[in-house]
Design a protein around this motif. Sequence first.
Motif, mmCIF file in Angstrom:
data_model
loop_
_atom_site.group_PDB
_atom_site.id
_atom_site.type_symbol
_atom_site.label_atom_id
_atom_site.label_comp_id
_atom_site.label_asym_id
_atom_site.label_seq_id
_atom_site.Cartn_x
_atom_site.Cartn_y
_atom_site.Cartn_z
ATOM 1 N N THR A 46 28.526 -11.973 20.078
ATOM 2 C CA THR A 46 28.428 -10.512 20.025
ATOM 3 C C THR A 46 29.135 -9.872 21.216
ATOM 4 O O THR A 46 29.814 -8.839 21.071
ATOM 5 C CB THR A 46 26.949 -10.091 20.010
ATOM 6 O OG1 THR A 46 26.313 -10.671 18.863
ATOM 7 C CG2 THR A 46 26.810 -8.579 19.936
ATOM 8 N N LEU A 50 32.214 -7.184 21.100
ATOM 9 C CA LEU A 50 32.213 -5.880 21.760
ATOM 10 C C LEU A 50 33.449 -5.703 22.633
ATOM 11 O O LEU A 50 34.100 -4.640 22.629
ATOM 12 C CB LEU A 50 30.949 -5.722 22.616
ATOM 13 C CG LEU A 50 29.621 -5.575 21.861
ATOM 14 C CD1 LEU A 50 28.466 -5.485 22.852
ATOM 15 C CD2 LEU A 50 29.635 -4.343 20.963
ATOM 16 N N GLY A 63 26.610 -1.573 25.974
ATOM 17 C CA GLY A 63 26.492 -2.651 24.997
ATOM 18 C C GLY A 63 25.978 -3.940 25.602
ATOM 19 O O GLY A 63 25.081 -4.595 25.052
ATOM 20 N N TRP A 112 28.132 -5.309 16.240
ATOM 21 C CA TRP A 112 26.794 -5.524 16.778
ATOM 22 C C TRP A 112 25.866 -6.193 15.759
ATOM 23 O O TRP A 112 24.720 -6.517 16.043
ATOM 24 C CB TRP A 112 26.207 -4.181 17.222
ATOM 25 C CG TRP A 112 24.878 -4.275 17.925
ATOM 26 C CD1 TRP A 112 23.650 -4.040 17.397
ATOM 27 C CD2 TRP A 112 24.643 -4.628 19.288
ATOM 28 N NE1 TRP A 112 22.674 -4.216 18.332
ATOM 29 C CE2 TRP A 112 23.259 -4.576 19.529
ATOM 30 C CE3 TRP A 112 25.489 -4.964 20.361
ATOM 31 C CZ2 TRP A 112 22.700 -4.850 20.748
ATOM 32 C CZ3 TRP A 112 24.924 -5.244 21.585
ATOM 33 C CH2 TRP A 112 23.535 -5.182 21.773
#
Length: 410
Positions: A46, A50, A63, A112
Amino acid sequence: MNSREQHLNEPEGPALNLSGEVSDVPAPRLARAVLLAVMAGYSLVTAVNLLGERLTPVENCVGLSALLAVFGLQIVHSRPPARQSPYWHRATTLLLQGIFCFVPLALFGIAWGAMGGFLAGSVLLLLPGRAAWPLYGAIGLFLFTYSALEGSSVLDSVYAMEATLVTGLVVFGLSSLTGLVTRLHAHRADLARLAVASERVRFSRDLHDLLGYNLSAITLKTELVRRLVPDMPEAAQNEIESVLALSRQSLADVRKVATGYRNMSLIEETAVTCSMLESVGIEVETAIDVGPIPSQIDTVLATVLREGVTNALRHSRVHHCTIRCGEENGMVTLSIANDGVDPGEAARESQQADDPGGSGLGNLTHRLTRVGGSLTTHLGDDGWFRMVARAPLAPHASRPSPGPTENRLK
């Protein structure tokens, strides 16, 4: 504590079963390391997604902070005792994880989406099955719907749903297995202590049953020797040799107890008992009418005979004793009776027979119960104390039918 017990009590390293062999159960530390590595791997994927979105530094900071929050909450949820925590605590942490999973989804899009799998796994870990599985499916369906509304193709939407559900199952499975391994290793020390305690009880019980008879016989024969020495030196010499034989037998019995091999023969024990009782002036009547008996049953009945005679010598002024054994309908019955019993001693012995944890007759009750038998005692109005032991014969044992053998020793 010896080195083997210390090794059994170690929380880490290969697990040992009670026979001392190394088992294949991984250590809790290894199981936790695998779980953390898998969760860190999903989080890293993840994070890479990002960073690949070319976000602003502030957005990247938000994030990554949310990612760390989800990761930390997942560690809390994956702990073995997490499901036993109060309901309000589980509800609060699940709500926080849901916020950190879905709010960033609106900011970062499908990049996400993998974090939804952590929430799905936590739901399975913390909630009862009736509520957990529908919520688990709803999370996957939500990711499918969100991906479709964002303009993704049907295949991409299915992939987003499938990735979320599989991630949830992986987190749930590894967390559950880690908890199981932790509990197994927590019980390992208890099992080791129980094994040691059981062996101590076995040693104590066998030592009492095997040596009680011999020591009582040695005491009686020594008293007899003391009386015979002045007038009958030759008879005293014979009795001394008998005492030496009993002493050697006691040493051999101790070795048998230590090594765990304690096979005994009822017929041989009857012959030795009769010889010993006769030598101290006790009238004995025996009637043994049994064929070959399975080794385990034979040992138990021989032990019953030893303890019964030992009790008679210790707790009564015996002049007559009878020993009878026969079999009928697949059961073998051994009866031992003697006179000269003090009622108070008989009552105490009967109470011991009802207590499997006691010594003496309590030990015999325990032994007979383990092979499916029973032990009863009775003090008759005629002053005779009777002990009856019953045990089943092995159903597969083939036994010839010899004629009865009866000896009357006076």
